[in-house]
Motif scaffolding. Structure first.
Motif, PDB file in Angstrom:
ATOM      1  N   GLU A   1       0.833  -1.201   0.000  1.00  0.00           N
ATOM      2  CA  GLU A   1       0.000   0.000   0.000  1.00  0.00           C
ATOM      3  C   GLU A   1       0.869   1.254   0.000  1.00  0.00           C
ATOM      4  O   GLU A   1       1.881   1.297   0.687  1.00  0.00           O
ATOM      5  CB  GLU A   1      -0.904   0.068   1.242  1.00  0.00           C
ATOM      6  N   ILE A   2       0.431   2.238  -0.792  1.00  0.00           N
ATOM      7  CA  ILE A   2       0.902   3.612  -0.658  1.00  0.00           C
ATOM      8  C   ILE A   2      -0.378   4.439  -0.622  1.00  0.00           C
ATOM      9  O   ILE A   2      -1.044   4.622  -1.648  1.00  0.00           O
ATOM     10  CB  ILE A   2       1.783   4.081  -1.836  1.00  0.00           C
ATOM     11  N   ASN A   3      -0.761   4.878   0.562  1.00  0.00           N
ATOM     12  CA  ASN A   3      -2.021   5.593   0.739  1.00  0.00           C
ATOM     13  C   ASN A   3      -1.812   7.097   0.696  1.00  0.00           C
ATOM     14  O   ASN A   3      -0.906   7.621   1.353  1.00  0.00           O
ATOM     15  CB  ASN A   3      -2.671   5.183   2.064  1.00  0.00           C
ATOM     16  N   VAL A   4      -2.671   7.778  -0.102  1.00  0.00           N
ATOM     17  CA  VAL A   4      -2.627   9.232  -0.216  1.00  0.00           C
ATOM     18  C   VAL A   4      -3.803   9.830   0.552  1.00  0.00           C
ATOM     19  O   VAL A   4      -4.745   9.132   0.921  1.00  0.00           O
ATOM     20  CB  VAL A   4      -2.655   9.687  -1.699  1.00  0.00           C
ATOM     21  N   ASN A   5      -3.739  11.127   0.780  1.00  0.00           N
ATOM     22  CA  ASN A   5      -4.726  11.835   1.587  1.00  0.00           C
ATOM     23  C   ASN A   5      -6.134  11.807   0.997  1.00  0.00           C
ATOM     24  O   ASN A   5      -7.111  11.667   1.716  1.00  0.00           O
ATOM     25  CB  ASN A   5      -4.313  13.303   1.764  1.00  0.00           C
TER      26      ASN A   5
ATOM     27  N   MET B   1      -2.583   3.867  -3.875  1.00  0.00           N
ATOM     28  CA  MET B   1      -2.127   4.061  -5.246  1.00  0.00           C
ATOM     29  C   MET B   1      -1.699   2.760  -5.927  1.00  0.00           C
ATOM     30  O   MET B   1      -1.627   2.700  -7.155  1.00  0.00           O
ATOM     31  CB  MET B   1      -1.004   5.096  -5.297  1.00  0.00           C
ATOM     32  N   LEU B   2      -1.471   1.682  -5.168  1.00  0.00           N
ATOM     33  CA  LEU B   2      -1.180   0.398  -5.801  1.00  0.00           C
ATOM     34  C   LEU B   2      -2.419  -0.154  -6.494  1.00  0.00           C
ATOM     35  O   LEU B   2      -2.301  -0.963  -7.416  1.00  0.00           O
ATOM     36  CB  LEU B   2      -0.632  -0.602  -4.790  1.00  0.00           C
TER      37      LEU B   2
ATOM     38  N   GLY C   1       4.405   5.661   8.748  1.00  0.00           N
ATOM     39  CA  GLY C   1       3.575   6.855   8.702  1.00  0.00           C
ATOM     40  C   GLY C   1       4.352   7.999   8.080  1.00  0.00           C
ATOM     41  O   GLY C   1       5.291   8.511   8.677  1.00  0.00           O
ATOM     42  N   VAL C   2       3.971   8.400   6.854  1.00  0.00           N
ATOM     43  CA  VAL C   2       4.668   9.473   6.154  1.00  0.00           C
ATOM     44  C   VAL C   2       4.035  10.819   6.496  1.00  0.00           C
ATOM     45  O   VAL C   2       4.712  11.801   6.753  1.00  0.00           O
ATOM     46  CB  VAL C   2       4.675   9.227   4.627  1.00  0.00           C
TER      47      VAL C   2
ATOM     48  N   LEU D   1       0.121   9.443   2.930  1.00  0.00           N
ATOM     49  CA  LEU D   1      -0.164   9.265   4.354  1.00  0.00           C
ATOM     50  C   LEU D   1       0.724   8.180   4.945  1.00  0.00           C
ATOM     51  O   LEU D   1       1.322   8.362   5.989  1.00  0.00           O
ATOM     52  CB  LEU D   1      -1.636   8.842   4.559  1.00  0.00           C
ATOM     53  N   ASN D   2       0.764   7.019   4.278  1.00  0.00           N
ATOM     54  CA  ASN D   2       1.582   5.914   4.784  1.00  0.00           C
ATOM     55  C   ASN D   2       1.918   4.934   3.676  1.00  0.00           C
ATOM     56  O   ASN D   2       1.309   4.931   2.625  1.00  0.00           O
ATOM     57  CB  ASN D   2       0.882   5.209   5.951  1.00  0.00           C
TER      58      ASN D   2
END
Length: 156
Positions: A44-48, A63-64, A140-141, A149-150
């Motif tokens: 996972e690459i989660n955006v806001n 985004m995956l 946690g980005v 986000l992460n």
């Protein structure tokens, strides 16, 4: 006789003092680093804000789900080193809550890691600490819009 009592009392106090000052730190620190060693895949690459990058009519925060070109492999080695190959996520603001999102180049990162109390520290400025929960490492980005986000990596 008074001197004997005084000496005996002083000796008793000293013994009690030494006994009371003994270490109370009987807690054992366990080395649980074996839990984190292994190979992890980016899952996972989660955006806001959810985006429909692939224009299939379904927006996603991960985004995956939207870009087939995103991938990454994190290897945590026994010798205290790590290696990460990660496709960069390029995000450019277009208008409002819409962004041009695409895959960038594959970057390679390496370094030395530490692990304590389920927290993996890659000791690198490019990455935040990661929390291990079962077989998933979560970083946690927490970037502001437009941002990530992460990131989550799942053990293979």
């Amino acid at each position: 006789m008074l001197m004997k009592k005084y000496t005996y009392s002083l000796f008793t106090c000293l013994v009690l003092l030494f006994v009371s000052c003994s270490s109370d730190d009987d807690t054992t620190i366990t080395d649980d680093s074996a839990l984190v060693i292994g190979t992890y895949s980016l899952t996972e690459i989660n955006v806001n804000v959810a985006q429909d990058v692939d224009e299939d009519g379904t927006a996603s925060n991960n985004m995956l789900d939207e870009l087939d070109c995103l991938n990454g492999t994190l290897i945590i080695n026994v010798d205290g080193t790590w290696d990460l190959d990660l496709v960069a996520l390029n995000i450019t603001s277009v208008t409002g809550d819409f962004y041009a999102i695409r895959c960038g180049r594959t970057d390679n990162f390496t370094g030395k890691w530490t692990f304590q109390s389920s927290v993996l520290d890659l000791n690198a400025t490019n990455f935040s600490t990661m929390v291990l929960n079962s077989s998933v490492l979560t970083e946690g980005v927490n970037e502001d819009l437009p941002g990530v986000l992460n990131r989550k990596f799942t053990k293979q």
